[in-house]
Structure formats: structure tokens, C-alpha cells
Design an enzyme around this catalytic site. Structure first.
Site, PDB file in Angstrom:
ATOM      1  N   ASP A   1      10.259  61.069  10.811  1.00 14.34           N
ATOM      2  CA  ASP A   1      11.663  61.164  10.414  1.00 14.34           C
ATOM      3  C   ASP A   1      12.179  59.763  10.117  1.00 14.34           C
ATOM      4  OD1 ASP A   1      14.060  62.928  10.096  1.00 14.34           O
ATOM      5  OD2 ASP A   1      14.872  61.543  11.591  1.00 14.34           O
TER       6      ASP A   1
ATOM      7  N   GLU B   1      15.732  57.421   9.373  1.00 17.29           N
ATOM      8  CA  GLU B   1      17.184  57.254   9.299  1.00 17.29           C
ATOM      9  C   GLU B   1      17.462  56.206   8.230  1.00 17.29           C
ATOM     10  OE1 GLU B   1      18.901  59.469  10.785  1.00 17.29           O
ATOM     11  OE2 GLU B   1      17.224  60.160  12.011  1.00 17.29           O
TER      12      GLU B   1
ATOM     13  N   HIS C   1      19.745  62.853  14.794  1.00 13.96           N
ATOM     14  CA  HIS C   1      20.019  61.703  13.920  1.00 13.96           C
ATOM     15  C   HIS C   1      19.633  60.366  14.533  1.00 13.96           C
ATOM     16  CE1 HIS C   1      21.787  64.641  11.336  1.00 13.96           C
ATOM     17  NE2 HIS C   1      22.772  64.894  12.168  1.00 13.96           N
TER      18      HIS C   1
ATOM     19  N   ASP D   1      14.936  63.310  16.310  1.00 12.40           N
ATOM     20  CA  ASP D   1      14.624  64.298  15.272  1.00 12.40           C
ATOM     21  C   ASP D   1      13.128  64.606  15.213  1.00 12.40           C
ATOM     22  OD1 ASP D   1      17.291  64.631  14.558  1.00 12.40           O
ATOM     23  OD2 ASP D   1      17.204  63.218  12.893  1.00 12.40           O
TER      24      ASP D   1
END
Ligand code: DCM
Ligand code: MG
Ligand code: MG
Length: 243
Positions: free
Chosen positions: A34, A36, A198, A203
Site C-alpha cells: 500500500d 500513501e 490510511h 492498510d
């Protein structure tokens, strides 16, 4: 210029030729990931945090449902924060808790060759073939990561598998009125709230637990339907950095 874009990469994943009988891939390691970022695709976002959990298929073979969410014991993990060198949108800053200020204050370097070496070293020590796994990965994480790698003039092996759990679970977990957003899938399978949404690591934990709820089916789906890294169009192409 633009020639490179159209020549080297398909513009969208939809334009790719559909391969009716792609070779079955017996992926040995699934790498849940994941990212960000400073914003959404129309913001041409930069990477601010990445997390990868590498899990051998041996630890994904039994579905753990029903029961409390439980991670496999054997996981290689990598979480890094990077200076995105681009302002966060208000929304991205609000939901991630990351900001240009706190990343700078914590002296994080930008996405440079040092990050790439760590990322490649992490992937190289996993038993292959490897399949990257991300939720909405084809729409977001894979194209963004490829754009960041392109910027520093490098790439991952083109045969690396890419599994997007969003279309996979739309096919495998059909239920009327169901939401396929990552948090909603977690609530659907486990009846509780995911933690640390997040944050890249939060995540990835949620993604891995969602995967575990349907692991045998998802691994079979991946063997037939995973894309390869080489056919992922970068989210955008900008001038390569010169350092
Ligand atoms: N993002 C955003 N606005 C949203 C959702 C996501 O700007 N409403 C951006 C910032 C996040 C990135 O997408 O860091 C990845 O989203 P997620 O945290 O769902 O993985
Ligand atoms: Mg995400
Ligand atoms: Mg995230």
C-alpha cells in the site's frame, strides 16, 4: 517526449490486448503493498509512504474464517516514509496524518536510489515468482509506483505479477449491495473496524487479513488473472530527476 509515452507503455490498462490463455503462474510469494501519497491521480501525486508485507504461499493456504483476524507468523515487512517533494492536498494530509512539515522535520529523504535499493533487495530475497497485491492496485498503487521508479530511471522485473484485489473480490465475493472498499470488505469478513486506515502499514494489515478470508480462491484467481508489471502504465510520466 510524447513518443516515448505512447511507444513504451499502453495508455490505459483497458487498451491492453486480452490474453485468453496466459500461462498459469504458480506464485510462491505474495507481496501485499500500500502507498500513501500527496493526493489522488488527477493531482499527479507523489509517494510519501510505502509498506510491503511479503508472505509465502505456505502461510496463505488455509482460510482462517470464521474467527478473529490473525496474521501469519512469518512475514517480511518493509515500511518507509519519504519526502514527496510536492504539497499534500488537504484531504490527503487529513486522512494520512502525513504532512510536508512532519516529513521534513523528521529528515526523510526523497524517493531516491537508496529507497530503490532497499525495495529491490526486499523483493529479491523473496522466493519467486512474486505477485504484488494491492487493493485498487491497477488503478492506483502499481501505476504510481511505476511512475516513481521511472523518475529515478529504474523499474521492477517486468514479469513480476500484479494482483488487484478489487476486481478479484468483485468476482469472488458477490453479495447484493455490497461495498468493495477495503474497510467495507474488512467489516464484511470480520464484523469489526480496521485499524490505522490510511497509514500504509495499517492498510496492508487490513488487505492481508481480507486476502486471508478468501486466500485459496484469490491465489487461484491470481494464477489465471494476475497482470504483469511490464504492462502497468505509469500513472504519469514527468521529466526524470537528474541526480
Ligand atoms: N487519497 C486522497 N483522498 C482520498 C483517498 C485517498 O487524497 N479520499 C490519496 C492519499 C492516500 C492515497 O490516496 O495516501 C492512498 O489511499 P489509501 O490510504 O486508501 O491507501
Ligand atoms: Mg491504498
Ligand atoms: Mg493506504
Amino acid at each position: 517526449g510524447g513518443d516515448i509515452f505512447t511507444h513504451d507503455f499502453p495508455k490505459t490498462t483497458q487498451q491492453l490486448p486480452h490474453l485468453g490463455c496466459a500461462p498459469l503462474q504458480d506464485f510462491q510469494t505474495f507481496v501485499f503493498l500500500d502507498l500513501e501519497t500527496t493526493g489522488l491521480p488527477h493531482d499527479q501525486p507523489r509517494l510519501a509512504e510505502l509498506c510491503l508485507f511479503a508472505v509465502h504461499r505456505r502461510s496463505l493456504q488455509c482460510s482462517l474464517l470464521p474467527g478473529t483476524p490473525q496474521l501469519p507468523r512469518i512475514i517480511d515487512k518493509l515500511t518507509l516514509c519519504v519526502d514527496p517533494q510536492k504539497p499534500f492536498t488537504l484531504e490527503a494530509e487529513r486522512i494520512t496524518g502525513l504532512s510536508n512539515r512532519n516529513l521534513e522535520e523528521n529528515c526523510k529523504a526523497d524517493f531516491n536510489r537508496g529507497v530503490v535499493d532497499i525495495l529491490k533487495g526486499f523483493l529479491q530475497r523473496q522466493m519467486g515468482p512474486i505477485c504484488l497485491v494491492a487493493h485498487n492496485g491497477l488503478g492506483f498503487d502499481f501505476p504510481l509506483l511505476r511512475a516513481e521508479l521511472w523518475r529515478v530511471d529504474t523499474d521492477l522485473p517486468p514479469s513480476t505479477g500484479c494482483l488487484d484485489t478489487l476486481p478479484a473480490l468483485k468476482e469472488l465475493e458477490r453479495s447484493p449491495g455490497m461495498s468493495y472498499q477495503l474497510g467495507a470488505l474488512f467489516r464484511h469478513f470480520y464484523g469489526r473496524e480496521p485499524v490505522r486506515a490510511h497509514s500504509a502499514e495499517g492498510d496492508v494489515v487490513t488487505l492481508l487479513l481480507v486476502f486471508l478470508a478468501k486466500a485459496p480462491e484469490l491465489m487461484t484467481w491470481a494464477a489465471r488473472n494476475a497482470r504483469s508489471w511490464g504492462e502497468i502504465p505509469p500513472m504519469y510520466l514527468r521529466s526524470r530527476s537528474r541526480n
